[in-house]
Design a protein around this motif. Structure first.
Motif, PDB file in Angstrom:
ATOM      1  N   PRO A   1      -4.984 -15.635 -11.068  1.00 11.79           N
ATOM      2  CA  PRO A   1      -4.347 -15.033  -9.880  1.00 11.79           C
ATOM      3  C   PRO A   1      -3.711 -13.674 -10.131  1.00 11.79           C
ATOM      4  N   ARG A   2      -3.316 -13.408 -11.370  1.00  6.42           N
ATOM      5  CA  ARG A   2      -2.644 -12.130 -11.622  1.00  6.42           C
ATOM      6  C   ARG A   2      -3.613 -11.003 -12.025  1.00  6.42           C
ATOM      7  N   CYS A   3      -4.913 -11.312 -12.025  1.00  2.00           N
ATOM      8  CA  CYS A   3      -5.901 -10.268 -12.349  1.00  2.00           C
ATOM      9  C   CYS A   3      -5.870  -9.176 -11.282  1.00  2.00           C
ATOM     10  N   ARG A   4      -5.881  -7.935 -11.733  1.00  4.06           N
ATOM     11  CA  ARG A   4      -5.905  -6.807 -10.799  1.00  4.06           C
ATOM     12  C   ARG A   4      -7.342  -6.472 -10.411  1.00  4.06           C
ATOM     13  N   TRP A   5      -7.492  -6.009  -9.185  1.00  3.07           N
ATOM     14  CA  TRP A   5      -8.815  -5.665  -8.663  1.00  3.07           C
ATOM     15  C   TRP A   5      -9.509  -4.615  -9.540  1.00  3.07           C
TER      16      TRP A   5
ATOM     17  N   GLN B   1       0.835  -1.215   0.000  1.00  3.19           N
ATOM     18  CA  GLN B   1       0.000   0.000   0.000  1.00  3.19           C
ATOM     19  C   GLN B   1       0.868   1.263   0.000  1.00  3.19           C
ATOM     20  N   LEU B   2       2.119   1.075   0.441  1.00  3.88           N
ATOM     21  CA  LEU B   2       3.020   2.234   0.560  1.00  3.88           C
ATOM     22  C   LEU B   2       3.950   2.346  -0.639  1.00  3.88           C
ATOM     23  N   PHE B   3       3.688   1.583  -1.676  1.00  5.53           N
ATOM     24  CA  PHE B   3       4.610   1.490  -2.814  1.00  5.53           C
ATOM     25  C   PHE B   3       4.983   2.861  -3.387  1.00  5.53           C
TER      26      PHE B   3
ATOM     27  N   LYS C   1      -7.298  -0.943  -5.183  1.00  4.04           N
ATOM     28  CA  LYS C   1      -7.460  -1.237  -6.604  1.00  4.04           C
ATOM     29  C   LYS C   1      -6.274  -1.994  -7.213  1.00  4.04           C
ATOM     30  N   ALA C   2      -5.082  -1.729  -6.711  1.00  9.40           N
ATOM     31  CA  ALA C   2      -3.890  -2.350  -7.303  1.00  9.40           C
ATOM     32  C   ALA C   2      -3.698  -3.811  -6.873  1.00  9.40           C
ATOM     33  N   THR C   3      -4.536  -4.269  -5.955  1.00  9.67           N
ATOM     34  CA  THR C   3      -4.394  -5.641  -5.444  1.00  9.67           C
ATOM     35  C   THR C   3      -4.649  -6.669  -6.538  1.00  9.67           C
TER      36      THR C   3
ATOM     37  N   GLY D   1     -19.494  -7.736 -10.156  1.00  7.52           N
ATOM     38  CA  GLY D   1     -19.866  -9.111  -9.846  1.00  7.52           C
ATOM     39  C   GLY D   1     -18.644  -9.998  -9.629  1.00  7.52           C
ATOM     40  N   GLN D   2     -17.620  -9.786 -10.459  1.00  5.10           N
ATOM     41  CA  GLN D   2     -16.388 -10.584 -10.312  1.00  5.10           C
ATOM     42  C   GLN D   2     -15.716 -10.290  -8.967  1.00  5.10           C
ATOM     43  N   ARG D   3     -15.695  -9.008  -8.604  1.00  2.00           N
ATOM     44  CA  ARG D   3     -15.092  -8.639  -7.311  1.00  2.00           C
ATOM     45  C   ARG D   3     -15.825  -9.339  -6.166  1.00  2.00           C
TER      46      ARG D   3
END
Lengths: 218, 311
Positions: free
Chosen positions: B128-132, A14-16, B94-96, B138-140
């Protein structure tokens, strides 16, 4: 232990951007500063560390459901979340200090300053690398009172102002020690640093304990 | 809290204020272990607040809540490990990436079935590499539910779990919840507005209204107790037939709610129009219990305590 590693990694992620920015600033400063980098005479470094700590605490201490709030629904205890957040900020500080240290210790600073015609180089060599430990100590002293602000603000009793006031007082004392540490006798400097460290420890423990009572609102 | 051994979730006179606003007051209910309970209520009635109180995200201003025998606030680490919670709006950044969430699932320390999670995600094309940020609503929701259900929790606190899911996924979700309740004695408290879905799997229904629990009953018992009498409302009904005491209007048509033990009165009532008798759906019941519409001058809608007394 594995759990804490995964959680800390999550928090560091989160701190990237904050860390990238801080590392860029540290690198720029280490390469381009034409005056000797000494612990107590670098107000710009102290300010930079304060800003970096502030941004990190702001990101991890947000009460928003997206991000920090999400972790509170995932079955982790308050203690696990608190220590992972604190560890993430300390690790980020270490990362920034490490990049700073590497620039000096590998001689990159010497090469750049020599190329810029600074008369102190290569004579000064890599001796400035020793300052890094003081910058790291600054992170460790600043982070607990800053974490204390958001923890206090999330308590149900709604006395957020008390957290700000206490943290501001401690930070003012830290700044005072930082400015005058080299103008007093070594024993007095040790006492000043010791008192600052004690205050940091107290706010760290208080934040940890208070964090158990915090509320997570959407 | 004497029944806390058999009840996975229990509250007693639970209340919560936000400043001067009282959101919940005197909330008392219990859900036995292994039951799926539908938590119904109008918007803003305090369903999410109740789930947050149970999860220990916020502190009660009055009363107590007990989750898996834990009455303390904040909840013990062991209780939180055994509790799965899905709250509307609580999402990862979002970046997760999905793999980060799988890591998190492993980190909870419970028996996380990662292979099942990966399989459920892969079935919907979620790598697994899909970003949030690249996932649809619906997918989330499906990702979060998959992680939750594969964590093998003992209690599930779900806030609008099917929000954004397609019909197929909704059916599968409720099947999975039902399966966990049957196989592993999982207790689920599900706050939702999609009553037709939850009706298929719920054992109990709990209606939150006007800051407190208006009504809690076993769904099967309720279906047995309550009947709906549909009849043509033209010419308009100006007074109740003799023997009929309570009337409720839904969507302009007239619906009569009747207690099973009062069918004698129903039989003797003289209706001028044709009547059709059937079991009440949960949605009809909810609207009748919490709605405001009724024919002027006629008695108010069904009194809840009367029908719950038999359950």
């Amino acid at each position: 232990m594995k759990l804490m590693l995964i959680l800390t990694r999550w928090q560091i992620r989160q701190l990237f951007w904050a860390n990238c920015l801080a590392m860029c600033c540290a690198t720029w400063f280490a390469l381009m500063s034409n005056s000797a980098i000494v612990f107590s005479r670098n107000v710009s470094v102290a300010f930079g560390v304060l800003v970096h700590c502030g941004i990190m605490v702001l990101i991890l201490g947000r009460s928003e459901p997206r991000g920090p709030g999400f972790l509170y629904c995932q079955g982790f205890s308050r203690d696990q979340l608190w220590w992972s957040a604190f560890a993430a900020t300390v690790c980020s500080g270490v990362l920034v200090c490490l990049s700073f240290w590497l620039i000096i210790a590998t001689g990159l600073r010497v090469v750049v300053q020599q190329a810029l015609g600074n008369p102190w180089f290569p004579m000064a060599g890599t001796i400035e690398a020793k300052s890094t430990k003081w910058f790291l100590m600054e992170y460790i002293l600043l982070l607990p009172p800053l974490h204390y602000i958001w923890v206090r603000a999330r308590l149900p009793q709604r006395d957020a102002g008390a957290g700000w006031a206490l943290a501001a007082g401690i930070l003012a004392f830290d700044a005072h020690c930082y400015t005058y540490a080299d103008q007093v006798t070594p024993s007095s400097a040790a006492i000043l640093i010791g008192v600052t460290g004690l205050l940091a420890l107290v706010t760290l423990i208080a934040s940890w304990q208070f964090h158990r009572q915090t509320e997570v609102q959407a | 809290m004497s029944e806390s051994n058999s009840n996975a979730i229990e509250t007693s006179k639970l209340g919560r204020d936000f400043g001067s606003k009282k959101v919940l007051q005197d909330v008392s209910f219990a859900i036995p272990a292994g039951n799926v309970c539908a938590l119904l209520g109008k918007n803003g009635v305090g369903k999410t607040t109740l789930l947050k109180l149970l999860m220990g995200l916020i502190q009660a201003t009055e009363g107590t809540s007990c989750l898996l025998g834990d009455q303390d606030w904040p909840r013990a680490a062991s209780t939180l490990r055994r509790t799965g919670c899905l709250l509307d709006g609580f999402e990862p950044p979002k970046a997760t990436q999905i793999r980060h969430l799988l890591d998190l699932g492993r980190a909870t320390g419970t028996e996380f079935d990662e292979s099942s999670a990966r399989k459920l995600l892969k079935e919907r094309g979620l790598e697994p590499r899909c970003r949030w940020s690249t996932l649809s609503k619906g997918q989330r929701r499906w990702v979060l539910l998959t992680l939750l259900l594969c964590r093998k929790c003992d209690v599930l606190l779900l806030d609008e779990p099917a929000d954004g899911l397609d019909p197929q996924s909704r059916i599968e979700l409720y099947q999975l919840i039902r399966q966990q309740a049957n196989d592993r004695n999982v207790t689920a408290l599900i706050a939702t507005h999609v009553i037709t879905d939850i009706e298929r799997v719920a054992d109990q229904v709990c209606i939150l209204h006007d800051k407190s629990i208006l009504f809690q009953a076993d769904l099967e018992d309720l279906r047995e107790q309550v009947q709906v009498i549909d009849f043509d409302a033209s010419p308009p009904l100006t007074q109740l037939p003799a023997g009929v005491e309570r009337l409720h209007v839904v969507n302009g048509g007239s619906v009569q709610w009747w207690l099973r033990d009062r069918t004698d009165a129903l039989e003797s009532a003289r209706f001028e129009n044709e009547i059709r008798r059937r079991k009440a759906s949960l949605e009809e019941l909810f609207i009748a219990l919490t709605g405001n519409s009724q024919i002027a001058g006629l008695p108010p809608p069904l009194v809840l305590s009367n029908i719950s007394s038999g359950s």
